[in-house]
Motif scaffolding. Structure first.
Motif, PDB file in Angstrom:
ATOM      1  N   LYS A  76       0.704  -1.009   0.011  1.00 33.47           N
ATOM      2  CA  LYS A  76       0.061  -0.142   0.025  1.00 33.47           C
ATOM      3  C   LYS A  76       1.023   1.215   0.130  1.00 33.47           C
ATOM      4  O   LYS A  76       2.190   1.160   0.061  1.00 33.47           O
ATOM      5  CB  LYS A  76      -0.964  -0.025   1.353  1.00 33.47           C
ATOM      6  CG  LYS A  76      -2.031  -1.133   1.338  1.00 33.47           C
ATOM      7  CD  LYS A  76      -2.628  -1.036   2.546  1.00 33.47           C
ATOM      8  CE  LYS A  76      -3.748  -2.247   2.707  1.00 33.47           C
ATOM      9  NZ  LYS A  76      -3.600  -3.474   2.102  1.00 33.47           N
ATOM     10  N   GLU A 100      -0.234  -2.326  -4.627  1.00 37.75           N
ATOM     11  CA  GLU A 100      -1.244  -3.495  -4.590  1.00 37.75           C
ATOM     12  C   GLU A 100      -2.478  -2.695  -5.238  1.00 37.75           C
ATOM     13  O   GLU A 100      -2.658  -1.580  -5.522  1.00 37.75           O
ATOM     14  CB  GLU A 100      -1.754  -3.460  -3.039  1.00 37.75           C
ATOM     15  CG  GLU A 100      -0.772  -4.338  -2.200  1.00 37.75           C
ATOM     16  CD  GLU A 100      -1.299  -4.643  -0.893  1.00 37.75           C
ATOM     17  OE1 GLU A 100      -2.431  -4.208  -0.456  1.00 37.75           O
ATOM     18  OE2 GLU A 100      -0.424  -5.165  -0.043  1.00 37.75           O
ATOM     19  N   ASP A 101      -3.107  -3.842  -6.044  1.00 40.06           N
ATOM     20  CA  ASP A 101      -4.422  -3.578  -6.585  1.00 40.06           C
ATOM     21  C   ASP A 101      -5.481  -2.495  -5.935  1.00 40.06           C
ATOM     22  O   ASP A 101      -5.569  -2.693  -4.547  1.00 40.06           O
ATOM     23  CB  ASP A 101      -5.133  -4.909  -7.156  1.00 40.06           C
ATOM     24  CG  ASP A 101      -4.500  -5.627  -8.148  1.00 40.06           C
ATOM     25  OD1 ASP A 101      -3.389  -5.052  -8.395  1.00 40.06           O
ATOM     26  OD2 ASP A 101      -4.902  -6.823  -8.438  1.00 40.06           O
ATOM     27  N   SER A 102      -6.221  -1.744  -6.500  1.00 41.04           N
ATOM     28  CA  SER A 102      -7.326  -0.837  -5.963  1.00 41.04           C
ATOM     29  C   SER A 102      -6.973   0.009  -4.954  1.00 41.04           C
ATOM     30  O   SER A 102      -7.667   0.365  -4.165  1.00 41.04           O
ATOM     31  CB  SER A 102      -8.232  -1.622  -5.503  1.00 41.04           C
ATOM     32  OG  SER A 102      -8.898  -2.877  -6.668  1.00 41.04           O
ATOM     33  N   GLN A 103      -5.642   0.441  -4.885  1.00 42.56           N
ATOM     34  CA  GLN A 103      -5.343   1.369  -3.947  1.00 42.56           C
ATOM     35  C   GLN A 103      -5.482   2.743  -4.350  1.00 42.56           C
ATOM     36  O   GLN A 103      -5.747   3.649  -3.547  1.00 42.56           O
ATOM     37  CB  GLN A 103      -3.573   1.412  -3.696  1.00 42.56           C
ATOM     38  CG  GLN A 103      -3.335   0.049  -2.975  1.00 42.56           C
ATOM     39  CD  GLN A 103      -4.188  -0.295  -1.576  1.00 42.56           C
ATOM     40  OE1 GLN A 103      -3.883   0.393  -0.582  1.00 42.56           O
ATOM     41  NE2 GLN A 103      -4.711  -1.379  -1.643  1.00 42.56           N
ATOM     42  N   ASN A 104      -5.287   3.172  -5.721  1.00 43.51           N
ATOM     43  CA  ASN A 104      -5.865   4.554  -6.243  1.00 43.51           C
ATOM     44  C   ASN A 104      -4.864   5.569  -5.652  1.00 43.51           C
ATOM     45  O   ASN A 104      -5.613   6.884  -5.230  1.00 43.51           O
ATOM     46  CB  ASN A 104      -7.180   4.670  -5.986  1.00 43.51           C
ATOM     47  CG  ASN A 104      -7.896   3.629  -6.811  1.00 43.51           C
ATOM     48  OD1 ASN A 104      -7.681   3.256  -7.995  1.00 43.51           O
ATOM     49  ND2 ASN A 104      -8.991   3.285  -6.249  1.00 43.51           N
ATOM     50  N   ASN A 129      -4.170  -1.830 -12.555  1.00 40.10           N
ATOM     51  CA  ASN A 129      -5.188  -2.329 -11.671  1.00 40.10           C
ATOM     52  C   ASN A 129      -5.848  -1.095 -10.482  1.00 40.10           C
ATOM     53  O   ASN A 129      -5.880  -1.338  -9.339  1.00 40.10           O
ATOM     54  CB  ASN A 129      -4.326  -3.426 -10.857  1.00 40.10           C
ATOM     55  CG  ASN A 129      -4.152  -4.751 -11.855  1.00 40.10           C
ATOM     56  OD1 ASN A 129      -5.491  -5.016 -12.296  1.00 40.10           O
ATOM     57  ND2 ASN A 129      -2.983  -5.178 -11.896  1.00 40.10           N
ATOM     58  N   GLN A 130      -5.448  -0.028 -11.022  1.00 38.63           N
ATOM     59  CA  GLN A 130      -6.004   1.223 -10.262  1.00 38.63           C
ATOM     60  C   GLN A 130      -7.370   1.830 -10.805  1.00 38.63           C
ATOM     61  O   GLN A 130      -7.228   1.933 -12.277  1.00 38.63           O
ATOM     62  CB  GLN A 130      -5.104   2.181  -9.946  1.00 38.63           C
ATOM     63  CG  GLN A 130      -3.719   1.773  -9.514  1.00 38.63           C
ATOM     64  CD  GLN A 130      -3.908   0.848  -8.181  1.00 38.63           C
ATOM     65  OE1 GLN A 130      -4.381   1.246  -7.181  1.00 38.63           O
ATOM     66  NE2 GLN A 130      -3.056  -0.045  -7.988  1.00 38.63           N
ATOM     67  N   SER A 131      -8.294   2.312 -10.128  1.00 37.90           N
ATOM     68  CA  SER A 131      -9.503   2.729 -10.946  1.00 37.90           C
ATOM     69  C   SER A 131      -9.704   4.077 -11.010  1.00 37.90           C
ATOM     70  O   SER A 131     -10.439   4.633 -11.750  1.00 37.90           O
ATOM     71  CB  SER A 131     -10.852   2.032 -10.321  1.00 37.90           C
ATOM     72  OG  SER A 131     -10.782   2.506  -9.256  1.00 37.90           O
ATOM     73  N   SER A 132      -9.167   4.709 -10.245  1.00 36.74           N
ATOM     74  CA  SER A 132      -9.211   6.021 -10.223  1.00 36.74           C
ATOM     75  C   SER A 132      -7.974   6.945  -9.717  1.00 36.74           C
ATOM     76  O   SER A 132      -6.924   6.206  -9.246  1.00 36.74           O
ATOM     77  CB  SER A 132     -10.337   6.726  -9.193  1.00 36.74           C
ATOM     78  OG  SER A 132      -9.997   6.397  -8.003  1.00 36.74           O
ATOM     79  N   ARG A 161      -0.419   6.383 -12.236  1.00 35.96           N
ATOM     80  CA  ARG A 161      -1.707   7.151 -13.078  1.00 35.96           C
ATOM     81  C   ARG A 161      -1.379   8.611 -13.038  1.00 35.96           C
ATOM     82  O   ARG A 161      -2.138   9.353 -13.715  1.00 35.96           O
ATOM     83  CB  ARG A 161      -2.861   6.994 -12.219  1.00 35.96           C
ATOM     84  CG  ARG A 161      -3.581   5.427 -12.259  1.00 35.96           C
ATOM     85  CD  ARG A 161      -4.708   5.288 -11.451  1.00 35.96           C
ATOM     86  NE  ARG A 161      -5.801   6.098 -11.944  1.00 35.96           N
ATOM     87  CZ  ARG A 161      -6.630   5.898 -13.065  1.00 35.96           C
ATOM     88  NH1 ARG A 161      -6.244   4.702 -13.619  1.00 35.96           N
ATOM     89  NH2 ARG A 161      -7.518   6.749 -13.401  1.00 35.96           N
TER      90      ARG A 161
END
Length: 192
Positions: A76, A100-104, A129-132, A161
């Motif tokens: 994280k 890690e995935d989905s930490q954004n 693997n990050q959405s935003s 990102r």
């Protein structure tokens, strides 16, 4: 190349790292190892810690060197704040620090730290693997205090990102011999 050292029981012990726990020179036994890493991070249990966060938490208050052995370390966000004289040293592309995935969020956030080094590591923002968010891989910021005398070199910063590196309100920093690719933002952002 394998270095041979006598073990505690008199038998020959083979290790590429002479600072292995086998010699009772870990951070918990004798403190700082002169000329070597203060803390060793290793996934295989051969170090003082298995994650970079654990490694930072083991450092003495006056700082030290964290050596990251080969491996992929999912993590994280790691914020290091107000901690001077810290060095995170890896072995190059094989020392893979991966968000890690989905930490954004960003992978490493260095705030109010003087005399800081990050060298020979792969820093992976895991963009797919990050959405935003618009997160950078590495952020160095004074956050109202100081952030000076830092060195980032021989690192691979990718899949963020945002920018590869953001450095704001800093002084006397060197960023050299590094690779940045597949980031959504600029290579280096600066300000302040």
């Amino acid at each position: 190349m394998v270095l041979n050292f006598p073990g505690d029981d008199g038998e020959e012990y083979k290790s590429i790292f002479p600072h292995n726990r086998r010699y009772n020179e870990g951070i918990n036994e004798k403190g700082i190892r002169a000329g070597q890493a203060t803390v060793v991070v290793a996934l295989d249990g051969s170090g003082d810690a298995e994650t970079l966060t654990e490694g930072v938490n083991l450092l003495p208050t006056n700082g030290g060197t964290i050596f990251v052995k080969e491996g992929t370390y999912p993590m994280k966000i790691l914020t290091i704040s107000g901690f001077d004289n810290v060095s995170i040293e890896g072995v190059g592309f094989a020392s893979h620090l991966k968000l890690e995935d989905s930490q954004n969020t960003k992978l490493l956030d260095i705030e109010n730290c003087d005399n800081f080094t990050i060298r020979n590591n792969q820093l992976d923002g895991n963009k797919a693997n990050q959405s935003s968010g618009n997160s950078n891989v590495l952020t160095i910021d004074s956050d109202g205090g100081t952030a000076k005398d830092f060195f980032v070199g021989h690192c691979y910063l990718h899949d963020g990102r945002g920018a590869g590196i953001t450095a704001a309100n800093t002084a006397n920093g060197i960023i050299t011999n590094w690779f940045s690719y597949n980031n959504a933002g600029t290579v280096i952002e600066g300000g302040g």
